[in-house]
Write a protein that holds these residues in place. Structure first.
Motif, PDB file in Angstrom:
ATOM      1  N   SER A   5       0.713  -1.422   0.027  1.00 39.31           N
ATOM      2  CA  SER A   5       0.101   0.051   0.020  1.00 39.31           C
ATOM      3  C   SER A   5       0.885   1.196  -0.197  1.00 39.31           C
ATOM      4  O   SER A   5       1.648   1.376   0.860  1.00 39.31           O
ATOM      5  N   VAL A   6       0.719   2.107  -0.880  1.00 39.18           N
ATOM      6  CA  VAL A   6       1.577   3.269  -1.216  1.00 39.18           C
ATOM      7  C   VAL A   6       0.547   4.553  -0.908  1.00 39.18           C
ATOM      8  O   VAL A   6      -0.401   4.581  -1.568  1.00 39.18           O
ATOM      9  N   LEU A   7       0.995   5.320  -0.025  1.00 43.72           N
ATOM     10  CA  LEU A   7       0.260   6.597   0.075  1.00 43.72           C
ATOM     11  C   LEU A   7       0.986   7.754  -0.385  1.00 43.72           C
ATOM     12  O   LEU A   7       2.102   8.087  -0.020  1.00 43.72           O
ATOM     13  N   VAL A  36      -4.023   8.495  -2.980  1.00 37.60           N
ATOM     14  CA  VAL A  36      -3.307   9.869  -3.135  1.00 37.60           C
ATOM     15  C   VAL A  36      -4.170  10.647  -2.124  1.00 37.60           C
ATOM     16  O   VAL A  36      -5.552  10.772  -2.321  1.00 37.60           O
ATOM     17  N   ALA A  37      -3.630  11.422  -1.324  1.00 36.90           N
ATOM     18  CA  ALA A  37      -4.202  12.478  -0.327  1.00 36.90           C
ATOM     19  C   ALA A  37      -3.853  13.614  -0.290  1.00 36.90           C
ATOM     20  O   ALA A  37      -2.866  14.058  -0.722  1.00 36.90           O
ATOM     21  N   THR A  68      -7.754  20.420  -6.420  1.00 36.22           N
ATOM     22  CA  THR A  68      -6.931  19.341  -6.303  1.00 36.22           C
ATOM     23  C   THR A  68      -7.063  17.962  -6.556  1.00 36.22           C
ATOM     24  O   THR A  68      -6.341  17.193  -7.172  1.00 36.22           O
ATOM     25  N   LEU A  69      -8.177  17.372  -6.219  1.00 33.37           N
ATOM     26  CA  LEU A  69      -8.612  16.074  -6.141  1.00 33.37           C
ATOM     27  C   LEU A  69      -8.894  15.785  -7.858  1.00 33.37           C
ATOM     28  O   LEU A  69      -8.315  14.755  -8.174  1.00 33.37           O
ATOM     29  N   GLY A  77      -5.914   8.578 -13.187  1.00 33.63           N
ATOM     30  CA  GLY A  77      -7.124   7.733 -13.326  1.00 33.63           C
ATOM     31  C   GLY A  77      -7.924   6.894 -12.570  1.00 33.63           C
ATOM     32  O   GLY A  77      -8.130   7.235 -11.481  1.00 33.63           O
ATOM     33  N   ASP A  78      -8.089   5.666 -12.959  1.00 40.78           N
ATOM     34  CA  ASP A  78      -8.875   4.680 -11.955  1.00 40.78           C
ATOM     35  C   ASP A  78      -7.840   3.872 -11.220  1.00 40.78           C
ATOM     36  O   ASP A  78      -8.341   2.858 -10.462  1.00 40.78           O
ATOM     37  N   ASP A  79      -6.453   4.228 -11.481  1.00 40.52           N
ATOM     38  CA  ASP A  79      -5.686   3.281 -10.742  1.00 40.52           C
ATOM     39  C   ASP A  79      -5.390   3.688  -9.383  1.00 40.52           C
ATOM     40  O   ASP A  79      -4.700   2.818  -8.556  1.00 40.52           O
ATOM     41  N   ALA A  80      -6.083   4.468  -8.713  1.00 41.32           N
ATOM     42  CA  ALA A  80      -5.692   4.867  -7.304  1.00 41.32           C
ATOM     43  C   ALA A  80      -7.166   5.621  -6.851  1.00 41.32           C
ATOM     44  O   ALA A  80      -7.887   6.003  -7.478  1.00 41.32           O
ATOM     45  N   GLU A  81      -7.154   5.452  -5.375  1.00 45.97           N
ATOM     46  CA  GLU A  81      -8.211   6.256  -4.662  1.00 45.97           C
ATOM     47  C   GLU A  81      -7.772   7.508  -4.200  1.00 45.97           C
ATOM     48  O   GLU A  81      -6.595   7.592  -3.652  1.00 45.97           O
TER      49      GLU A  81
END
Length: 288
Positions: A5-7, A36-37, A68-69, A77-81
Motif C-alpha cells: 500500500s503506497v500513500l 493519493v491524499a 486538487t482532487l 485515472g482509475d488506478d488509485a483512490e
C-alpha cells in the motif's frame, strides 16, 4: 519489509506532481494499492460576527480540495483512490493517515525552494521524517519531468550496526520481489587526508568499510545480485558526487539509532545524503 500500500501526499504544484509520479511508478512496479491524499487545513469554527468570513474560508477550502482532487484523478485515472484529509499540519496529517489506512510507505516531493534534481526538506517532509510510522520516500525536484520508466536498482547507504543490517534485509526483500540488483554503499569521509597520518587512517577506514560491506552482503547473494562499493570524499556531498548513479536508482537509508522504535527519525549523516542525492531516497523506520 513489504510494499502493498503506497500513500502519496499531493498538492497542486510541481512538488506534488514529482511525488505522485514516483508513487505511481513504485505502485505499478510492486503491484501495490495506491492512495493519493490532499491534506487540507481545518475551517474556522468561529461564532459571532466572524462567522461569515469563516463560511467563506470553508467554501474556499472545499473549492481548493475539489480542484486538487480533480488534478490528482487526471494523473492517476482509475488506478488509485483519491481522498482529502483535514489537519493543521500536512506532514502530521499524512502521519495520521498512513496509520489509519495501513500504508506501507508515504511518498512526497521536494520542497519548492530546492535545487532542480535535488531533495530539499520542507515542513511537510520534516514532520514526516521525525514521526512517520512507515518509511518515507522523497522525490527530487523535477522528477516528474524526467522520470525513469522503472526503478532499476536499490542502493543501501550502509553503516555497520543493527539499523544498517535491518536496512539491508528490508531492501533485499524489496529487490527480490522486484527482481532488481542491490548495491550496498558506504561513504568514507576523508576530511583529515592532509594530516601526516591521514592517508593511513583513510586507508584503514576504507579496508574496514569494505570488510563490513562484504559481510553484510554475504547472506543475500544466494538469491540476489549484490554489489558493494566504498565511496570516498572530503565530506558527504563530495562522496555522493563521486559515486555512480543511475536514473532508476532508489537510495535506502536507515533511521537514526536514537529514533523511537517503529518510527522514522533522520540522523545527521542521512540528512546530508538526502540533500546530496540525485535520485529518490527512502528512509526506513527504526526496527527493534
Amino acid at each position: 519489509m513489504k510494499i502493498e500500500s503506497v500513500l502519496s501526499g499531493f498538492v497542486p504544484e510541481p512538488r506534488g506532481r514529482d511525488g505522485l509520479t514516483l508513487a505511481v511508478l513504485l505502485a505499478r512496479q510492486t503491484g501495490a494499492r495506491l492512495e493519493v491524499a490532499f491534506v487540507k487545513p481545518p475551517a474556522w469554527d468561529t461564532p459571532g460576527p466572524a462567522r461569515a468570513e469563516a463560511g467563506a474560508w470553508a467554501a474556499y477550502l472545499e473549492e481548493q480540495a475539489g480542484s486538487t482532487l480533480a488534478q490528482a484523478r487526471e494523473r492517476v485515472g482509475d488506478d488509485a483512490e483519491v481522498l482529502t484529509y483535514t489537519h493543521r499540519g500536512s506532514g502530521r496529517g499524512l502521519v495520521e493517515l498512513a496509520h489509519k489506512r495501513g500504508a506501507d510507505v508515504v511518498v512526497i516531493g521536494s520542497a519548492p525552494r530546492g535545487r532542480r534534481g535535488r531533495i530539499s526538506v520542507g515542513s511537510t517532509a520534516d514532520q514526516l521524517l521525525h514521526s512517520s510510522p512507515v518509511p518515507v520516500l522523497l522525490a527530487p525536484r523535477g522528477y516528474a519531468e524526467d522520470a525513469p520508466g522503472a526503478l532499476t536498482r536499490l542502493t543501501v547507504a550502509y553503516r555497520r550496526g543493527r539499523g544498517g543490517d535491518a536496512a539491508v534485509t528490508g531492501a533485499a526483500r524489496i529487490a527480490a520481489a522486484l527482481d532488481l540488483p542491490l548495491r550496498l554503499v558506504t561513504l568514507v569521509v576523508a576530511s583529515h587526508r592532509r594530516h601526516p597520518l591521514g592517508r593511513e587512517m583513510v586507508a584503514g577506514m576504507r579496508r574496514q568499510a569494505m570488510a563490513d560491506l562484504t559481510a553484510a552482503a554475504r547472506g543475500h547473494r544466494r538469491r540476489l545480485q549484490v554489489d558493494v562499493e566504498v565511496i570516498e570524499g572530503r565530506n558527504v556531498a563530495t562522496a555522493m558526487a563521486a559515486g555512480s548513479w543511475e536514473r532508476g536508482d532508489l537510495i535506502i537509508c536507515a533511521s537514526s539509532n536514537t529514533a523511537p522504535l517503529r518510527r522514522v527519525f533522520l540522523g545527521d549523516t542521512s540528512i546530508k545524503i538526502v540533500r546530496a542525492a540525485t535520485c529518490p531516497v527512502m528512509i526506513l523506520t527504526r526496527e527493534p
